[in-house]
Enzyme design. Sequence first.
Site, PDB file in Angstrom:
ATOM      1  N   PRO A  23       0.830  -1.219   0.000  1.00  0.00           N
ATOM      2  CA  PRO A  23       0.000   0.000   0.000  1.00  0.00           C
ATOM      3  C   PRO A  23       0.859   1.262   0.000  1.00  0.00           C
ATOM      4  CG  PRO A  23      -0.061  -1.090   2.164  1.00  0.00           C
ATOM      5  CD  PRO A  23       0.678  -1.997   1.238  1.00  0.00           C
ATOM      6  N   GLU A  35       1.935  -7.752   8.999  1.00  0.00           N
ATOM      7  CA  GLU A  35       2.328  -6.333   9.025  1.00  0.00           C
ATOM      8  C   GLU A  35       3.137  -5.956   7.793  1.00  0.00           C
ATOM      9  OE1 GLU A  35       1.402  -3.783  10.908  1.00  0.00           O
ATOM     10  OE2 GLU A  35       0.041  -5.231  11.815  1.00  0.00           O
ATOM     11  N   ARG A  62      -2.971  -8.656 -19.868  1.00  0.00           N
ATOM     12  CA  ARG A  62      -3.908  -8.453 -20.980  1.00  0.00           C
ATOM     13  C   ARG A  62      -3.304  -7.550 -22.052  1.00  0.00           C
ATOM     14  NH1 ARG A  62      -7.126  -3.817 -21.060  1.00  0.00           N
ATOM     15  NH2 ARG A  62      -8.888  -4.771 -22.094  1.00  0.00           N
ATOM     16  N   ASP A  79      -9.825   1.479 -25.009  1.00  0.00           N
ATOM     17  CA  ASP A  79     -10.185   1.354 -23.590  1.00  0.00           C
ATOM     18  C   ASP A  79      -9.933   2.650 -22.828  1.00  0.00           C
ATOM     19  OD1 ASP A  79     -11.210  -1.168 -23.336  1.00  0.00           O
ATOM     20  OD2 ASP A  79      -9.279  -2.122 -22.937  1.00  0.00           O
TER      21      ASP A  79
END
Length: 239
Positions: A104, A131, A168, A183
């Site tokens: 993150p 953690e 992809r 896209d």
Amino acid sequence: MKTRSVNRLDIITIFPGMFEGPLTQSLLGKARQRGLIDLRLHNLRDFSADAKHRAVDDRPFGGGAGMVIQPEPVYRALKHIRGSRVAGATRQVGDKPYVVHLSPQGRALTQADAQTLSERPWLVFICGHYEGMDERVMKWVDAEVSIGDYVLTGGELPAMVLADVVLRLVPGVVKDVESIRNDSFQTNRLDHPHYTRPALWRGKRVPAVLLSGDHERVRAWRSQQAECVTLKKRPDLVI
Ligand code: SAM
């Protein structure tokens, strides 16, 4: 010069079973069957220094909540991957894998980042848990990637998202290249609206231009619609 694209992806995880569905079905499953992508899952526990319990985590130095992934199993897994024989013709002798830690705290993933990653022949994704990783592991990490400003229990779902987004883009995975070109986020525009049969559905008609057979008018309509949709939904994308 032809751009190279990823043909091998190794994923280090303590939950290899989580990947079974997403990476064996649909387009990625087919791409693997057709040999476009050599995808290998590595159970971090197989590289544990603790032969009896196969533990890969321990308590944090300094105290506090949670457990931390130890550096030694990750080091061993990476060493094993680097030393393994390489499949695929486009990888050059001596190439090293590009190692991505799902975190993150990493840079928030964009379509442009996915494009850059898809041009690296060999990728390794490391999934954290608890953690997170012992910080000393970062010495072997080339990039940290986040899938958004929120915290998941582990790096497995982020790794699946990243694998899907990157793979992809490999030529041949999506049959119709045109569909990728239009896209959302390929440029600073969102995709145009789509319609399919029937032309009249519960009193609602498909825009007449799409039934006209006039390719130039259809192209112009789609371009104008993409612009409107972008302004309405994501004005921040329009410079
Ligand atoms: N203590 C860490 C922090 O606050 O930065 C969070 C650890 S999280 C509970 C466990 C693991 O999930 C992380 O090591 C990472 O691999 C993964 N993870 C969680 N959220 C993520 C995100 N938004 N993007 C990528 N990976 C994520």
